[in-house]
Design a protein around this motif. Structure first.
Motif, PDB file in Angstrom:
ATOM      1  N   ALA A  27       0.500  -1.015  -0.055  1.00  0.00           N
ATOM      2  CA  ALA A  27      -0.042  -0.458   0.057  1.00  0.00           C
ATOM      3  C   ALA A  27       0.979   1.155   0.130  1.00  0.00           C
ATOM      4  O   ALA A  27       0.505   1.989  -0.436  1.00  0.00           O
ATOM      5  N   GLU A  28       1.673   0.955   0.228  1.00  0.00           N
ATOM      6  CA  GLU A  28       2.884   2.472   0.670  1.00  0.00           C
ATOM      7  C   GLU A  28       3.780   2.351  -0.695  1.00  0.00           C
ATOM      8  O   GLU A  28       4.481   3.394  -0.188  1.00  0.00           O
ATOM      9  N   ALA A  29       4.084   1.172  -1.963  1.00  0.00           N
ATOM     10  CA  ALA A  29       4.590   1.900  -2.297  1.00  0.00           C
ATOM     11  C   ALA A  29       4.786   3.415  -3.232  1.00  0.00           C
ATOM     12  O   ALA A  29       3.622   3.104  -4.172  1.00  0.00           O
ATOM     13  N   LEU A  30       5.574   3.301  -3.869  1.00  0.00           N
ATOM     14  CA  LEU A  30       5.978   4.566  -4.948  1.00  0.00           C
ATOM     15  C   LEU A  30       5.677   4.170  -6.257  1.00  0.00           C
ATOM     16  O   LEU A  30       6.795   4.792  -6.703  1.00  0.00           O
ATOM     17  N   VAL A  31       4.436   3.679  -5.926  1.00  0.00           N
ATOM     18  CA  VAL A  31       4.235   2.299  -8.022  1.00  0.00           C
ATOM     19  C   VAL A  31       3.162   3.287  -8.177  1.00  0.00           C
ATOM     20  O   VAL A  31       2.644   3.683  -7.235  1.00  0.00           O
ATOM     21  N   ASP A  32       3.346   3.593  -9.559  1.00  0.00           N
ATOM     22  CA  ASP A  32       1.974   3.877 -10.250  1.00  0.00           C
ATOM     23  C   ASP A  32       0.959   3.159 -10.278  1.00  0.00           C
ATOM     24  O   ASP A  32       1.590   1.436 -10.122  1.00  0.00           O
ATOM     25  N   PRO A  33       0.010   3.129  -9.865  1.00  0.00           N
ATOM     26  CA  PRO A  33      -1.333   2.142 -10.089  1.00  0.00           C
ATOM     27  C   PRO A  33      -1.231   0.693 -10.888  1.00  0.00           C
ATOM     28  O   PRO A  33      -1.541  -0.514 -11.113  1.00  0.00           O
ATOM     29  N   SER A  34      -0.896   1.309 -11.685  1.00  0.00           N
ATOM     30  CA  SER A  34      -0.885  -0.187 -13.382  1.00  0.00           C
ATOM     31  C   SER A  34       0.481  -0.916 -12.220  1.00  0.00           C
ATOM     32  O   SER A  34       0.501  -1.918 -13.400  1.00  0.00           O
ATOM     33  N   THR A  35       1.830  -0.322 -12.631  1.00  0.00           N
ATOM     34  CA  THR A  35       2.427  -1.204 -11.909  1.00  0.00           C
ATOM     35  C   THR A  35       2.006  -1.754 -10.889  1.00  0.00           C
ATOM     36  O   THR A  35       2.645  -3.221 -10.614  1.00  0.00           O
ATOM     37  N   ALA A  36       1.425  -1.729  -9.623  1.00  0.00           N
ATOM     38  CA  ALA A  36       1.127  -2.389  -8.911  1.00  0.00           C
ATOM     39  C   ALA A  36       0.281  -4.000  -9.174  1.00  0.00           C
ATOM     40  O   ALA A  36       0.056  -4.312  -9.430  1.00  0.00           O
ATOM     41  N   ARG A  37      -0.432  -3.423 -10.485  1.00  0.00           N
ATOM     42  CA  ARG A  37      -1.340  -4.420 -10.725  1.00  0.00           C
ATOM     43  C   ARG A  37      -1.053  -5.582 -12.023  1.00  0.00           C
ATOM     44  O   ARG A  37      -0.606  -6.637 -11.970  1.00  0.00           O
ATOM     45  N   ALA A  38       0.213  -4.957 -12.172  1.00  0.00           N
ATOM     46  CA  ALA A  38       1.499  -5.471 -13.480  1.00  0.00           C
ATOM     47  C   ALA A  38       2.620  -6.697 -11.828  1.00  0.00           C
ATOM     48  O   ALA A  38       2.537  -7.695 -12.138  1.00  0.00           O
ATOM     49  N   LEU A  39       2.347  -6.744 -10.645  1.00  0.00           N
ATOM     50  CA  LEU A  39       2.680  -7.338 -10.198  1.00  0.00           C
ATOM     51  C   LEU A  39       2.016  -8.102  -9.439  1.00  0.00           C
ATOM     52  O   LEU A  39       2.668  -9.462  -9.240  1.00  0.00           O
ATOM     53  N   VAL A  40       1.072  -8.015  -9.345  1.00  0.00           N
ATOM     54  CA  VAL A  40      -0.203  -9.031  -9.150  1.00  0.00           C
ATOM     55  C   VAL A  40      -0.462  -9.745  -9.857  1.00  0.00           C
ATOM     56  O   VAL A  40      -0.098 -11.235  -9.703  1.00  0.00           O
ATOM     57  N   ASP A  41      -0.473  -9.713 -10.853  1.00  0.00           N
ATOM     58  CA  ASP A  41      -0.856 -10.802 -11.826  1.00  0.00           C
ATOM     59  C   ASP A  41       0.189 -10.912 -13.126  1.00  0.00           C
ATOM     60  O   ASP A  41       0.060 -12.385 -13.341  1.00  0.00           O
ATOM     61  N   GLY A  42       1.812 -10.993 -12.192  1.00  0.00           N
ATOM     62  CA  GLY A  42       3.219 -11.882 -13.742  1.00  0.00           C
ATOM     63  C   GLY A  42       3.615 -12.545 -12.351  1.00  0.00           C
ATOM     64  O   GLY A  42       2.361 -13.214 -11.812  1.00  0.00           O
ATOM     65  N   ARG A  43       4.242 -13.131 -13.377  1.00  0.00           N
ATOM     66  CA  ARG A  43       4.603 -14.578 -13.501  1.00  0.00           C
ATOM     67  C   ARG A  43       6.065 -14.141 -13.586  1.00  0.00           C
ATOM     68  O   ARG A  43       7.133 -13.684 -14.252  1.00  0.00           O
ATOM     69  N   GLY A  44       7.096 -15.409 -12.273  1.00  0.00           N
ATOM     70  CA  GLY A  44       8.117 -15.345 -12.615  1.00  0.00           C
ATOM     71  C   GLY A  44       8.999 -15.607 -14.094  1.00  0.00           C
ATOM     72  O   GLY A  44      10.018 -15.035 -14.246  1.00  0.00           O
ATOM     73  N   GLN A  45       8.049 -16.166 -15.001  1.00  0.00           N
ATOM     74  CA  GLN A  45       8.848 -16.554 -15.979  1.00  0.00           C
ATOM     75  C   GLN A  45       8.618 -15.509 -16.838  1.00  0.00           C
ATOM     76  O   GLN A  45       8.995 -16.035 -18.276  1.00  0.00           O
ATOM     77  N   ASP A  46       7.968 -14.677 -16.407  1.00  0.00           N
ATOM     78  CA  ASP A  46       7.351 -13.133 -17.498  1.00  0.00           C
ATOM     79  C   ASP A  46       8.504 -12.770 -17.373  1.00  0.00           C
ATOM     80  O   ASP A  46       8.656 -11.504 -18.280  1.00  0.00           O
ATOM     81  N   THR A  47       9.363 -12.494 -16.361  1.00  0.00           N
ATOM     82  CA  THR A  47      10.603 -12.014 -16.332  1.00  0.00           C
ATOM     83  C   THR A  47      11.748 -11.943 -17.059  1.00  0.00           C
ATOM     84  O   THR A  47      11.983 -12.922 -16.833  1.00  0.00           O
ATOM     85  N   GLU A  48      12.580 -10.893 -17.289  1.00  0.00           N
ATOM     86  CA  GLU A  48      13.755 -11.037 -18.190  1.00  0.00           C
ATOM     87  C   GLU A  48      14.666 -10.008 -17.400  1.00  0.00           C
ATOM     88  O   GLU A  48      14.888  -8.855 -17.273  1.00  0.00           O
TER      89      GLU A  48
END
Length: 320
Positions: A201-222
């Protein structure tokens, strides 16, 4: 029962958990919340923008708990470090570069010196400089890390052996209590956690970034330099960045050398795409533990959950 380690004793914190000083996103509110939760909150000062520091430092310093500040060593300068020291941090952390010009000044100010390392040469230098704490960063970590580094599991115990009596914290791919327990079993005195705290809740990130982290998967990282190059970032080439997928990674994968040799044209295209909304304004820095990000809790509650999960995992392993 709290997990007592050399790290918790040194800093007077309840849990062996530190916030990764993620440049820009680990602001004063997030660092203060982690410290209030019983961990060590580390403000992400990056290269040390004075206006950003002037806004964020008083917030974390006013929490009344142990706290610290972390710098990208290659980009920071004496003025930024002095600005941070004026607020009385418990610790100053240096990552990615040679911290030797700054360590004695930090000690003179009464703060502990934490040095993050990505290979054994850096670890040896940290020992020689008398680091109070060493952070061993594996390549699973989000954001920047070593191009030719090593994974957390094999890297941490080697650094622990090299460091001797110096407490070592583990970083990279740790996103729940089981990960904290695992690195404690490797001999670490605690864990530095980034991606999981970026989705709070306190992180200085855009809401779209927060959503991407919740939806993200390790296999999608590079891990790549492409996004640094097209953004015109000055990051040293030995440090690549792990992010979620991005159109420019698809465009330039395997062609980093070609892009670096003549980056100007694609920088213009990148800026145009950002302006039009075709690509996000910032990369989504994320580690391989992003699968374990399932919501956006308050950071203090997350510290407690991580510590409780570690305690349960150690108990199941017959170590608690």
């Amino acid at each position: 029962m709290p997990l007592s380690t050399a790290f918790t004793t040194m800093f007077g914190v309840r849990h062996p958990i530190a916030l990764a000083p993620m440049g820009g996103s680990a602001g004063g509110e997030l660092a203060a919340a982690v410290s209030r939760g019983g961990g060590l909150g580390l403000l992400g000062a990056g290269g040390g923008d004075p206006d950003w520091l002037a806004r964020e430092l008083p917030i974390v310093a006013g929490a009344g708990k142990p706290w610290g500040v972390g710098f990208q060593t290659w980009a920071a300068g004496t003025a930024a470090i002095e600005q941070a020291l004026e607020h009385g941090p418990t610790a100053v952390m240096f990552s990615f570069g040679d911290p030797s010009p700054y360590t004695e000044r930090v000690r003179e100010a009464g703060a502990a010196v934490i040095i993050q390392v990505t290979d054994l040469d850096e670890a040896g230098q940290a020992v020689d400089l008398g680091a109070d704490v060493i952070v061993a960063q594996g390549t699973e970590s989000g954001g920047h890390g070593a191009r030719r580094g090593r994974s957390t599991l094999p890297f941490v115990p080697v650094v622990v052996d090299l460091a001797g009596e110096v407490p070592v914290l583990a970083a990279g791919g740790i996103a729940d209590g089981r990960g904290v327990a695992a690195v404690l079993a490797l001999g670490a005195a605690g864990a530095v956690i980034g991606t999981r705290f970026q989705a709070t809740a306190e992180a200085l990130v855009d809401p779209s970034t927060a959503r991407a982290l919740v939806d993200g998967r390790g296999q999608d990282t590079e891990r790549s330099r492409v996004l640094d190059i097209v953004r015109g970032s000055r990051w040293p080439s030995k440090y690549t960045a792990r992010t979620l997928g991005h159109p420019y990674l698809d465009r330039w994968r395997g062609r980093e050398g070609e892009l670096a040799a003549d980056p100007a044209a694609d920088r213009l295209a990148y800026r145009a795409d950002v302006a039009s909304g075709a690509v996000p304004p910032l990369p989504v820095w994320a580690g391989e533990g992003v699968d374990l990000v399932t919501g956006l809790p308050p950071a203090a509650e997350l510290v407690t959950a991580l510590a409780s999960g570690a305690d349960r995992a150690l108990a199941r392993a017959g170590r608690g």
